[in-house]
Structures are given as structure tokens and as C-alpha cells.
Design a protein around this motif. Structure first.
Motif, mmCIF file in Angstrom:
data_model
loop_
_atom_site.group_PDB
_atom_site.id
_atom_site.type_symbol
_atom_site.label_atom_id
_atom_site.label_comp_id
_atom_site.label_asym_id
_atom_site.label_seq_id
_atom_site.Cartn_x
_atom_site.Cartn_y
_atom_site.Cartn_z
ATOM 1 N N MET A 153 0.832 -1.301 -0.055
ATOM 2 C CA MET A 153 0.163 -0.181 0.009
ATOM 3 C C MET A 153 0.960 1.255 -0.007
ATOM 4 N N TYR B 200 -0.565 4.395 -0.116
ATOM 5 C CA TYR B 200 -1.246 5.564 0.924
ATOM 6 C C TYR B 200 -2.611 4.806 0.735
ATOM 7 N N HIS B 201 -3.269 5.501 2.062
ATOM 8 C CA HIS B 201 -4.702 5.050 2.286
ATOM 9 C C HIS B 201 -5.513 5.995 2.012
ATOM 10 N N HIS C 293 -6.356 9.293 4.680
ATOM 11 C CA HIS C 293 -5.024 9.839 5.464
ATOM 12 C C HIS C 293 -4.477 11.211 5.065
ATOM 13 N N ARG D 166 -13.915 3.830 -3.059
ATOM 14 C CA ARG D 166 -14.541 3.519 -1.790
ATOM 15 C C ARG D 166 -15.503 2.400 -2.472
ATOM 16 N N TYR E 107 -5.987 12.042 1.136
ATOM 17 C CA TYR E 107 -5.969 11.225 -0.169
ATOM 18 C C TYR E 107 -7.383 10.730 -0.239
ATOM 19 N N THR F 296 -8.514 8.169 -2.286
ATOM 20 C CA THR F 296 -8.522 6.797 -3.036
ATOM 21 C C THR F 296 -7.294 5.983 -2.032
ATOM 22 N N ASP F 297 -7.238 4.694 -2.191
ATOM 23 C CA ASP F 297 -6.087 3.817 -1.557
ATOM 24 C C ASP F 297 -5.190 4.009 -2.753
ATOM 25 N N VAL G 22 -2.190 1.150 -4.476
ATOM 26 C CA VAL G 22 -1.450 -0.119 -4.152
ATOM 27 C C VAL G 22 -0.522 -0.427 -5.225
#
Length: 624
Positions: A51, A53-54, A57, A75, A98, A100-101, A103
Motif C-alpha cells: 500500500m 497510501y490509504h 490519510h 470506496r 487522499y 483513494t487507496d 496499491v
């Protein structure tokens, strides 16, 4: 101190530099800023599935993907690719978290730029913030436009422009060399043909727009002083001349007019006092432009002031796009901002150049009020003939009225005039009264204007930031350098050389001024195909005004004629302030550009006709 780089460090920095220079947005920043944000950049390597970033965050870093693929997961679980291999672009916007996540879909290498580094970039280049916002939005689009963005955001110089620039610089080098080579046979003093060589180089810079307008003049003065061709007080005398002081004073007052909002109040007052009819709606916009003309010595600034007023008027009248009503309002705006530019000494910045080119004896006769009085017939004829032309071309069945009470409500919202508006009104009244009482106190308008301007500064009417941004310092340098070059012309007697080489022009000016106007109009038409407005006016005025004085014709009349005809244009590229208007109003969508350009072509004949109509008036005043 010796700094050594390991192989890994060297590769890291090479990757970083290459990435910065290839990124569509970052490469628009200066090299100095990019070098600074290198200190805020850290390389990272992540394994597949890691990951980055989340969502939710704090957005602390922007990531540039060097190798591998990154997925942005919203989401809803929908996977997207980052736009232009940038992830975490929230850190380059006002969005704190942020969205979105992120990855690693494959093993990746990224460069992480901290928000502090990005802030340094945006402080130096605020225009890049919008590009980051657009790029972030594209990351959420189902139909990203990366190719189109890359193609349109950085327009490259066309081949035509490139070769024009190359040809221009070549002439700027070769022409003065030719002058120096052949100058020895002209039987001129050495310093004179040296200066002609310098001036020819500056002239090429103007003709081909190789630099900003003020640069060639500074170059010419610096080279002249370095070679010791004239004393310092001659070359730099323009910075202390009346033309320069008056220009600075009026531009300072204009900065206060722009920020005070007085122009908007004037338009609303016109609309409340005049009938609620399309003709008077256009007249209100036109007259507001006319009133701003002597107060704001820049057509581009007046257009910028009037555009929001015109948009509000169009919205209130529910004008149809490209309809007659919309086109008529655009025409009224443009005419109000530009039509009487030459009629007032402070109507346009280049007018101060003509004023400065007058001899000391003649200059006193053409300060602020006498200038307008001598130009009055031209101004009245231009307005009359233009209105007749507009009435003929804009015959329409469209009839729109303002909703009852709208303007009154807007005036009520503005409230009473505030202190800045009163400051403008008081300053203008004092200036006009002081000039009118000139025969009693014998103070020149330049020093009256400077005194009023200083008073505005003392009473805090103009903030430091407005003083810095609102006053056109590059143009003042342009005025000072041109006036200094004119003094150098006189000192080295270059004007006498021109008079001796072009005696036939003086004959036409003296014996048949009407024919001279035709020659001037044809010359301007040819020059304006290639040369900008200001450069055309400066070149022709510098050459023709000394010839006029020698021929016994008022240099002001010739300079004024150059001002009127120098603003003629037929094609959009010839007029920078029309391009400004078209861009600001999205002309292809808002008004009928073909009709506008047709009207403008006829208005050029109107200006020439107004000059002819003024010849008897000028003869009666003893100017011809």
C-alpha cells in the motif's frame, strides 16, 4: 569540501532529474525551483501488493511513478490508473486528505515529493495549481484525456515563429554591421553612425518582437553609454523628463481607479438615469469606457474593467449567443475602451511618448487640456461617424430590457461610495482644476500629477502590493528609454540627417497635408502587417516629427495623426487588446466575430475621415 556520489546515488539523482524534465507539469517550472524541490524528494521501492497510501490519510506526498504500475482504488472498489503516472496528487492541491487507496499492482519505483516541496513549486509558479487539479480530476474520469492534455497544455513554438525569431536575431546582428561598414561613406560624425548602428539593432528587436518592448530601448541606452557616445545626462534624461513623470503619475492614479470599483458604479448610474432601451444599454457601456479613458492610460486595463460589467449586462438582458444584442454590447465595450485613446493625453501609455518627443517649447502648448482641445474635432467626428456606422450595421428586431429594479438593487448593494472612490473623484477634480488654473501658477501638469499621486500614497490610498503590481514599471522603463533615445537623436543631430534625406515628406506636410495623410495611412497599413502597434507608432513618430518641425508644420499634428492611424488594424493578430477581448469573452461563442471585424474595417476609414475633417480646424488654430 568534496562531495562524492555512490553509483546508487548517482543513478537516483539521474532518474530524478530525468523524471522532473519529462513530467508535463513539473517541466514548466524554472530549473532553480526544480533544483530546490530535489531536496524534498525521496526515492522508494515497493513490492507488489504494498500500500502506497490509504484513503482518508493526510496527503503528505506526491508520487511520480518511475517503474511499475499503481492502482487507485476508490470506496466502490473500482480500480483506476493514475493520470500521467502521478499518484497522490491531492498533496499538490488544497485537498488535505487522499481520496483513494494506492496499491502497487507490480513491483514499483517511485519518487515521493513532500507537500513542503510542492508548496515551494506552487509559490513560484501558482499557475501550475490548476494543472494539478485537472490531472487529479482526470484520474477519476472514465474517459481520461491524457493525450489531449499533453498535446494542448504545452503549446510548442511553431516552425514559422521559430524561423521568424532566427531571422530577426540575424538581422539584429547583420544590419548594424552593415551600417558600420557603409557608414564611413556617409560623411557623418563617428558617434552619429555608431548610434545609428545601435538604433538599427534595437529596431530589429522591436520589428520582430524578439524581446519585451522595453528591452531594446534599455539595450540601446546601455550600449550608447558604454561607448561614450553621449553624456549620461542626455541618455538618461528621459527618466527625469515631463513625459515620464506625467506617465508615472497617471498610471499611479489608474491603479487606484482599477481597485476602487468606481467604473462599475458609473455604469450602474448610467443605467438608472438613461431609458431602459437597447440603444441606451449600449450607450451606458460606451460612455463608461469614454469616462475611464482619461483616467486609465491602458486599453487592456479598460477592457479588463469593462468585461465583467458587460457580462452582467448580457446576463440581465438574456442576450442570445452571437445575436445582435450580444455583438452590439461587445462592440460598445471595445469602442468605449479604445476609440478615444489618442484624444486624451492620458488615454494610452504611448501618448506620453509622443508628448515626450515634442520640443521643450512646443510641449508646454500641448499639456493635458490643450491636447484634448486640439484633438476635440477628431474625437467628436470619430464618435459621430462611428455611431452612424453602428446604427446602420446593427439594425435588429431584438429588443431586451433590464428587469425592473435590478440596477437599483445593485446600487443599493454597493452602498455609498467608499473612501477610495472619493479619493479618485477628489484627485481627478484637483487635477483638472489645477491644470485649468495653470496660467495663474505656471506649474506644469507633470508636477501637478506627481503631487496628487504622492498625496494618495501619503494617505494610504494605494497599498504597497498595489503600488508594485498596479503600476506598469516595464512600460515606464520603455517610456524613459525611448525619451532618452530621442534626446540622443537631438544631441547627435540624427534628426537633421533625417530631414536632409527626406525633404519631400516635409514638402507634402507643408503644401498638401491631405496627401501626406494618404501616404501615412498607406505606410501604416504596410508596417502594421508585420509590426505591433506601439513599435509602429514609435518608429514613425521618431522619423516624422523632426521633419514636421523643419517644414513649419506642428509636430503635434503629425504625432497625433500617427497615433490615430497607428491603431488601425484589419486582422485579429494585429491588435493585442482585441485578442485579449476575444479570449476573455470566448468570442467564437459569444458574439458574431465576422460582423465585429467588418465594423472594425469600416472604423479605420472613419478615423482617416475624422483626420481630414480636422484639417480646417487645425489651420484655424495655426497648426498647419
Amino acid at each position: 569540501m568534496t562531495v562524492s556520489l555512490t553509483s546508487d546515488n548517482a543513478n537516483h539523482f539521474a532518474d530524478t532529474v530525468g523524471c522532473f524534465k519529462s513530467d508535463r507539469i513539473l517541466r514548466q517550472a524554472s530549473s532553480q525551483i526544480l533544483a530546490r524541490i530535489l531536496a524534498y524528494t525521496v526515492p522508494r521501492t515497493l513490492d507488489q501488493g504494498t500500500m502506497l497510501y490509504h484513503a482518508g490519510h493526510t496527503a503528505r506526498e506526491l508520487y511520480l511513478v518511475l517503474e511499475g504500475e499503481v492502482d487507485l482504488i476508490g470506496r466502490s472498489g473500482h480500480h483506476r490508473h493514475p493520470c500521467e503516472r502521478r499518484a497522490g496528487q491531492e498533496a499538490a492541491t488544497s485537498i488535505p486528505l487522499y481520496l483513494t487507496d494506492a496499491v502497487a499492482r507490480t513491483p514499483i519505483r517511485v519518487l515521493a515529493i513532500s507537500r513542503k516541496g510542492i508548496q515551494i513549486l506552487l509559490d513560484a509558479h501558482p499557475e501550475l495549481a490548476g494543472l494539478f487539479h485537472t490531472s487529479l480530476m482526470q484520474s477519476f474520469s472514465d474517459d481520461p484525456l491524457e493525450d489531449e492534455i499533453s498535446a494542448t497544455s504545452l503549446p510548442e513554438e511553431t516552425k514559422k515563429e521559430y524561423w521568424k525569431s532566427v531571422f530577426g536575431w540575424l538581422l539584429a546582428i547583420v544590419v548594424p554591421m552593415l551600417v558600420l561598414f557603409f557608414g564611413t561613406s556617409w560623411e557623418l560624425p563617428r558617434n552619429t553612425f555608431y548610434f545609428i548602428a545601435i538604433f538599427s539593432s534595437a529596431l530589429m528587436m522591436w520589428v520582430f518582437s524578439l524581446t519585451d518592448d522595453y528591452v531594446p530601448g534599455i539595450f540601446a541606452l546601455l550600449t550608447t553609454l558604454a561607448m561614450g557616445l553621449v553624456p549620461v545626462n542626455v541618455a538618461l534624461g528621459g527618466l527625469a523628463g515631463e513625459g515620464f513623470v506625467l506617465a508615472m503619475s497617471m498610471i499611479g492614479l489608474a491603479a487606484l481607479v482599477v481597485t476602487s470599483g468606481l467604473g462599475y458604479r458609473l455604469l450602474l448610474l448610467f443605467l438608472t438615469k438613461l431609458p431602459n432601451h437597447p440603444f441606451w444599454h449600449n450607450a451606458s457601456l460606451l460612455f463608461t469606457g469614454f469616462l475611464l479613458t482619461p483616467l486609465v492610460p491602458s486599453v487592456t486595463r479598460r477592457i479588463s474593467l469593462l468585461i465583467p460589467m458587460m457580462r452582467d449586462l448580457m446576463e440581465a438582458l438574456r442576450c442570445l449567443p452571437k445575436g445582435m444584442s450580444a455583438t452590439a454590447l461587445v462592440v460598445s465595450l471595445f469602442a468605449g475602451a479604445s476609440l478615444l485613446s489618442a484624444v486624451f493625453l492620458s488615454g494610452k501609455s504611448v501618448n506620453f511618448l509622443i508628448f515626450g518627443l515634442l520640443s521643450d517649447q512646443v510641449r508646454d502648448q500641448f499639456d493635458w487640456l490643450p491636447w484634448t482641445a486640439c484633438a476635440a474635432v477628431v474625437g467628436l467626428m470619430i464618435v459621430f461617424l462611428y455611431l452612424m456606422l453602428v446604427a446602420f450595421l446593427f439594425r435588429s428586431n431584438e429588443y431586451a430590457t433590464l428587469p425592473e429594479g435590478t440596477v437599483a438593487a445593485q446600487l443599493e448593494m454597493l452602498g455609498k461610495p467608499h473612501r477610495r472612490e472619493w479619493a479618485v473623484i477628489v484627485a481627478v477634480v484637483l487635477f483638472v482644476v489645477a491644470i485649468g488654473l495653470g496660467p495663474l501658477h505656471s506649474i506644469q501638469p507633470a508636477w501637478i500629477g506627481l503631487s496628487i499621486f504622492c498625496g494618495l500614497l501619503v494617505f494610504g490610498m494605494l497599498a504597497k502590493s498595489e503600488f508594485h503590481k498596479g503600476i506598469e514599471w516595464p512600460f515606464l522603463m520603455y517610456v524613459g528609454s525611448i525619451l532618452g533615445m530621442t534626446s540622443t537623436f537631438h544631441y547627435l543631430r540624427v534628426d537633421e540627417v533625417l530631414v536632409a534625406e527626406l525633404p519631400w515628406l516635409g514638402v507634402y506636410m507643408h503644401s498638401n497635408f491631405g496627401q501626406f495623410l494618404l501616404i501615412l495611412a498607406a505606410t501604416v497599413f504596410l508596417l502594421r502587417l508585420f509590426i505591433p502597434i506601439s513599435a509602429t507608432i514609435v518608429i514613425l513618430a521618431t522619423v516624422l516629427m523632426p521633419i514636421a518641425e523643419d517644414a513649419g508644420v506642428s509636430a503635434w499634428v503629425v504625432g497625433f495623426s500617427v497615433l490615430i492611424l497607428g491603431e488601425t488594424w484589419f486582422f485579429p493578430y494585429q491588435c493585442s487588446y482585441y485578442l485579449q477581448l476575444r479570449e476573455a469573452t470566448h468570442g467564437s461563442e459569444l458574439y458574431d466575430e465576422r460582423l465585429f471585424l467588418r465594423l472594425n474595417a469600416f472604423s479605420n476609414l472613419v478615423k482617416l475621415g475624422a483626420l481630414y475633417a480636422s484639417i480646417p480646424y487645425w489651420k484655424a488654430l495655426g497648426l498647419l
